[in-house]
Design a protein around this motif. Structure first.
Motif, mmCIF file in Angstrom:
data_model
loop_
_atom_site.group_PDB
_atom_site.id
_atom_site.type_symbol
_atom_site.label_atom_id
_atom_site.label_comp_id
_atom_site.label_asym_id
_atom_site.label_seq_id
_atom_site.Cartn_x
_atom_site.Cartn_y
_atom_site.Cartn_z
ATOM 1 N N LYS A 188 0.407 -10.534 20.704
ATOM 2 C CA LYS A 188 0.424 -11.770 19.923
ATOM 3 C C LYS A 188 -0.271 -11.566 18.577
ATOM 4 C CE LYS A 188 0.937 -14.829 23.838
ATOM 5 N NZ LYS A 188 0.424 -15.990 24.591
ATOM 6 N N LYS A 189 -0.067 -12.547 17.686
ATOM 7 C CA LYS A 189 -0.644 -12.443 16.351
ATOM 8 C C LYS A 189 -2.166 -12.485 16.409
ATOM 9 C CE LYS A 189 3.038 -14.351 13.420
ATOM 10 N NZ LYS A 189 3.368 -15.430 12.448
ATOM 11 N N ILE A 190 -2.753 -11.712 15.512
ATOM 12 C CA ILE A 190 -4.197 -11.720 15.307
ATOM 13 C C ILE A 190 -4.458 -12.057 13.847
ATOM 14 C CG2 ILE A 190 -6.311 -10.334 15.300
ATOM 15 C CD1 ILE A 190 -4.959 -8.521 17.394
ATOM 16 N N ASP A 191 -5.332 -13.031 13.607
ATOM 17 C CA ASP A 191 -5.724 -13.281 12.213
ATOM 18 C C ASP A 191 -7.141 -12.775 11.980
ATOM 19 O OD1 ASP A 191 -7.830 -15.303 12.403
ATOM 20 O OD2 ASP A 191 -6.307 -16.788 12.849
ATOM 21 N N ALA A 192 -7.403 -12.373 10.755
ATOM 22 C CA ALA A 192 -8.728 -11.911 10.348
ATOM 23 C C ALA A 192 -9.231 -12.821 9.240
ATOM 24 C CB ALA A 192 -8.681 -10.460 9.870
ATOM 25 N N HIS A 193 -10.239 -13.597 9.558
ATOM 26 C CA HIS A 193 -10.854 -14.524 8.601
ATOM 27 C C HIS A 193 -12.002 -13.785 7.924
ATOM 28 C CE1 HIS A 193 -13.345 -18.498 8.104
ATOM 29 N NE2 HIS A 193 -13.008 -17.965 6.944
ATOM 30 N N LEU A 194 -11.747 -13.328 6.697
ATOM 31 C CA LEU A 194 -12.689 -12.436 6.015
ATOM 32 C C LEU A 194 -13.756 -13.234 5.282
ATOM 33 C CD1 LEU A 194 -10.323 -9.648 4.591
ATOM 34 C CD2 LEU A 194 -11.348 -9.887 6.867
ATOM 35 N N MET A 195 -14.883 -13.409 5.943
ATOM 36 C CA MET A 195 -16.055 -14.027 5.314
ATOM 37 C C MET A 195 -16.954 -12.912 4.807
ATOM 38 S SD MET A 195 -16.793 -17.263 7.855
ATOM 39 C CE MET A 195 -16.056 -16.568 9.346
ATOM 40 N N ILE A 196 -16.443 -12.217 3.792
ATOM 41 C CA ILE A 196 -17.116 -11.028 3.273
ATOM 42 C C ILE A 196 -16.996 -11.005 1.753
ATOM 43 C CG2 ILE A 196 -16.668 -9.700 5.375
ATOM 44 C CD1 ILE A 196 -14.374 -8.303 3.960
ATOM 45 N N ASP A 197 -17.884 -10.279 1.117
ATOM 46 C CA ASP A 197 -17.793 -10.083 -0.330
ATOM 47 C C ASP A 197 -16.718 -9.052 -0.668
ATOM 48 O OD1 ASP A 197 -19.709 -11.899 -1.141
ATOM 49 O OD2 ASP A 197 -21.354 -10.452 -1.028
ATOM 50 N N SER A 198 -16.039 -9.263 -1.781
ATOM 51 C CA SER A 198 -15.040 -8.333 -2.325
ATOM 52 C C SER A 198 -14.016 -7.887 -1.275
ATOM 53 C CB SER A 198 -15.741 -7.107 -2.937
ATOM 54 O OG SER A 198 -16.666 -7.487 -3.920
ATOM 55 N N ILE A 237 -2.447 -11.598 10.073
ATOM 56 C CA ILE A 237 -2.713 -12.622 9.065
ATOM 57 C C ILE A 237 -4.103 -12.358 8.492
ATOM 58 C CG2 ILE A 237 -2.974 -15.104 8.606
ATOM 59 C CD1 ILE A 237 -1.368 -15.534 11.273
ATOM 60 N N ILE A 238 -4.208 -12.402 7.167
ATOM 61 C CA ILE A 238 -5.496 -12.213 6.508
ATOM 62 C C ILE A 238 -5.846 -13.482 5.736
ATOM 63 C CG2 ILE A 238 -6.842 -10.873 4.853
ATOM 64 C CD1 ILE A 238 -6.022 -9.174 7.208
ATOM 65 N N ALA A 276 -10.827 -7.569 -1.339
ATOM 66 C CA ALA A 276 -9.673 -6.789 -1.793
ATOM 67 C C ALA A 276 -9.793 -5.322 -1.424
ATOM 68 C CB ALA A 276 -9.501 -6.936 -3.307
ATOM 69 N N ASN A 277 -11.012 -4.817 -1.435
ATOM 70 C CA ASN A 277 -11.230 -3.403 -1.127
ATOM 71 C C ASN A 277 -11.161 -3.093 0.359
ATOM 72 O OD1 ASN A 277 -11.767 -2.926 -3.883
ATOM 73 N ND2 ASN A 277 -13.907 -3.500 -3.611
ATOM 74 N N LYS A 278 -11.029 -4.146 1.174
ATOM 75 C CA LYS A 278 -11.158 -3.955 2.620
ATOM 76 C C LYS A 278 -9.984 -4.494 3.433
ATOM 77 C CE LYS A 278 -16.145 -4.436 1.907
ATOM 78 N NZ LYS A 278 -16.087 -4.838 0.484
ATOM 79 N N ILE A 330 -1.202 -7.999 0.420
ATOM 80 C CA ILE A 330 -1.045 -8.274 1.853
ATOM 81 C C ILE A 330 0.427 -8.468 2.197
ATOM 82 C CG2 ILE A 330 -1.575 -9.942 3.686
ATOM 83 C CD1 ILE A 330 -4.258 -10.453 2.129
ATOM 84 N N HIS A 331 1.148 -9.189 1.356
ATOM 85 C CA HIS A 331 2.580 -9.388 1.582
ATOM 86 C C HIS A 331 3.350 -8.071 1.464
ATOM 87 C CE1 HIS A 331 2.293 -13.950 0.574
ATOM 88 N NE2 HIS A 331 2.095 -13.716 1.858
ATOM 89 N N GLU A 332 2.931 -7.223 0.550
ATOM 90 C CA GLU A 332 3.571 -5.907 0.434
ATOM 91 C C GLU A 332 3.382 -5.079 1.697
ATOM 92 O OE1 GLU A 332 1.787 -4.336 -3.079
ATOM 93 O OE2 GLU A 332 3.000 -5.574 -4.449
ATOM 94 N N ARG A 333 2.299 -5.313 2.403
ATOM 95 C CA ARG A 333 2.043 -4.642 3.683
ATOM 96 C C ARG A 333 2.784 -5.326 4.840
ATOM 97 N NH1 ARG A 333 -2.337 -1.387 4.781
ATOM 98 N NH2 ARG A 333 -1.043 -1.034 6.625
ATOM 99 N N LYS A 334 3.633 -6.314 4.501
ATOM 100 C CA LYS A 334 4.457 -7.042 5.479
ATOM 101 C C LYS A 334 3.610 -7.876 6.431
ATOM 102 C CE LYS A 334 7.946 -4.886 3.661
ATOM 103 N NZ LYS A 334 8.764 -5.589 2.631
#
Length: 219
Positions: A61-71, A86-87, A73-75, A104-108
């Motif tokens: 099933k789908k997994i989302d990653a809720h990024l509560m982190i600085d910067s 999902i990011i 884009a690098n990660k 992210i969309h380019e990574r499908k």
């Protein structure tokens, strides 16, 4: 449509993840919500890459990653490679949000923004056309078990109106009790992150609780 029900994996028992996941799979959850915290953007530390890898190994099933982190884009590639579908980004943590969403969309994969209680919807207007999801925070991010911020009603009402124009889905995150899930599902919210208010109890009756939530929503 039935609501999208997403267990918050920071609330589960990671010392026995295989059993927890088996119960959640039996309950037919819709996707897994993973809060990633770095101790800087929010005053707490939570899940990481290895946790997403472990969850991915136990589900399709789908997994989302809720990024509560600085910067972030690098990660973002770290979490995509670990198995996230999902990011979510916090716009205030990233200088070039649209560029990162496009990557992210380019990574499908799918992308969205997470909106803290003190962030104005007007300030995010340029981002909505690029978002698959909007994660609206109804508590201050960083810790489970907080009280619902009642003033979020107006923000959610506005988001429901905006989604008719832009086509994103709205996921509500924070103090999602059964009563609130019923009420906001009827108002047009598409999904809910389930933590200690609605799902994770010591009795582990996950299937029973999710069946009840789907029944009361009436969608």
């Amino acid at each position: 449509m039935k609501p999208i029900l997403c267990p918050s994996m920071m609330c589960c028992n990671f010392s026995n993840l295989k059993e927890e996941m088996a119960l959640l799979e039996e309950a037919k959850i819709d996707m897994y919500h993973c809060d990633i915290m770095d101790g800087t953007f929010v005053p707490n530390m939570a899940l990481g890459i290895s946790d997403i890898q472990a969850i991915r190994s136990l589900t399709n099933k789908k997994i989302d990653a809720h990024l509560m982190i600085d910067s972030p884009a690098n990660k973002v590639d770290w979490f995509i490679d670990a198995g996230a579908d999902i990011i979510y980004l916090h716009p205030e943590s990233e200088m070039y949000v649209i560029k990162t969403i496009q990557h992210i969309h380019e990574r499908k994969k799918e992308a969205g923004v997470a909106i803290n209680p003190d962030i104005s919807l007007v300030s995010l207007e340029e981002l909505y056309p690029f978002c698959d999801y909007i994660l609206v925070m109804t508590v201050n991010p960083g810790f489970a078990g907080q009280s619902f911020i009642e003033s979020m009603d107006r923000k959610i009402e506005r988001l429901v109106h905006l989604k008719q124009k832009y086509g994103f889905q709205i996921i509500m995150d924070g103090a999602c009790s059964p009563e609130r899930i019923k009420a906001y599902s009827c108002c047009g919210v598409d999904g809910f992150v389930l933590g200690t208010s609605a799902l994770f109890k010591e009795d582990k009756k996950y299937k029973e609780r999710l069946d009840e939530l789907r029944g009361v929503c009436g969608r």
